[in-house]
Scaffold this active site. Structure first.
Site, mmCIF file in Angstrom:
data_model
loop_
_atom_site.group_PDB
_atom_site.id
_atom_site.type_symbol
_atom_site.label_atom_id
_atom_site.label_comp_id
_atom_site.label_asym_id
_atom_site.label_seq_id
_atom_site.Cartn_x
_atom_site.Cartn_y
_atom_site.Cartn_z
ATOM 1 C CG LEU A 241 -2.012 1.056 1.247
ATOM 2 C CD1 LEU A 241 -3.016 0.831 0.117
ATOM 3 C CD2 LEU A 241 -2.731 1.039 2.597
ATOM 4 C CG HIS A 242 2.595 1.807 -3.481
ATOM 5 N ND1 HIS A 242 3.814 1.172 -3.292
ATOM 6 C CD2 HIS A 242 1.900 1.031 -4.351
ATOM 7 C CE1 HIS A 242 3.852 0.066 -4.013
ATOM 8 N NE2 HIS A 242 2.709 -0.041 -4.667
#
Length: 312
Positions: A241-242
């Protein structure tokens, strides 16, 4: 406690949507605007998606300004295979009640930042850096007037996610990224080296799904889509999850370990287009760039969950 004034520049995008929910539900932030850029999907769609998330979160007080729909000098690229053709996974898109705010994103960034004391407005960039590059061209004093700039982009030890050496956001507009890194902005960068440590495991999705509320339900659906796509394309059961990292750091600096550095971007070679050259041999006292190397992933998800609990 004084709130951090913030502009979010994004290209929703599944992980952008989670970053928006994190910001929308965080009382420690004064969210001045959301600006959008063409990236994961075309610019008209990213603006619509930002407005969809805003409506679901009950935050129609926050203006959304549409921005650049193409890179500074190159042809657009997209990442619909990771975000769905509409940029929001399996969700059925709809036209939100409230439209875009007047004026382009770059001008909105200039106006909002320059109207406030120097260093007081943070900018979280979750997509290509085109809007900030354009804003700095409009106002040469902007970079020195901005507060902290947190960027999701780049890769070093992890390698790239669109080419062998380039991360998508930088690859999509390397010329804009090069301009931004060469400016007077103080930039903290959350590249793949650290975002690959923030994994969307099954238990973390379930913890969001049980929260209730439309925002949490939507977040859970988006993460389920991302989990399936990452498994099919990359082979990961728990994908990274960036984008929320950019907001999480502004809320709690202790969540991340940083190293001072100097970052330059490859703009000439087609083979290594968008490569981020991260040089750690710098004077820490004067370094304008910092590279995230470690993260308390559980703490990031705790922040996301707390925000989702506050949202409808």
């Amino acid at each position: 406690m004084k709130k951090q004034s913030l502009i979010i520049d994004c290209d929703p995008g599944v992980d952008d949507a989670l970053g928006l929910f994190l910001a929308f539900g965080s009382p420690g932030l004064e969210l001045l605007a959301v600006t959008t850029v063409g990236g994961n999907v075309p610019g008209d769609i990213t603006a619509r998606n930002a407005r969809i998330m805003r409506q679901l979160a009950g935050r129609e007080d926050v203006p959304v300004h549409a921005g650049a729909d193409r890179p500074l000098v190159r042809e657009p690229v997209a990442a619909a295979e990771f975000h769905g053709e509409g940029g929001i996974g399996d969700m059925t898109p709809f036209e939100p009640r409230v439209g875009n705010a007047p004026g382009p994103a770059a001008q909105a960034i200039v106006d909002l930042v320059m109207a406030r004391p120097a260093g007081s407005v943070a900018l979280a960039i979750m997509g290509p850096m085109t809007n900030l590059a354009l804003a700095m061209r409009l106002e040469p004093k902007l970079a020195a007037h901005l507060g902290p700039v947190s960027v999701m982009g780049g890769a070093r030890s992890e390698g790239g996610n669109i080419t062998a050496s380039a991360e998508f956001n930088i690859y999509a507009d390397p010329d804009a990224a090069a301009e931004v890194f060469a400016s007077d902005c103080d930039i903290t960068v959350f590249g793949l080296d650290v975002t690959h440590q923030v994994r969307v495991s099954e238990d973390r999705i379930v913890a969001i799904e049980v929260l209730g509320g439309e925002s949490a339900r939507t977040a859970g659906e988006l993460l389920r889509f991302s989990q399936r796509v990452e498994r099919e394309i990359v082979g990961w059961d728990a994908g990274p999850l960036h984008d929320p990292c950019t907001v999480a750091w502004l809320l709690d600096r202790d969540l991340f370990g940083l190293k001072p550095c100097r970052i330059e971007v490859e703009t000439v070679s087609d083979l290594t287009r968008g490569h981020t050259a991260v040089e750690f041999r710098v004077d820490a006292a004067t370094a304008r760039h910092h590279w995230a190397v470690s993260v308390d992933a559980g703490g990031v998800f705790a922040r996301i969950n707390a925000s989702l609990e506050r949202l409808p």
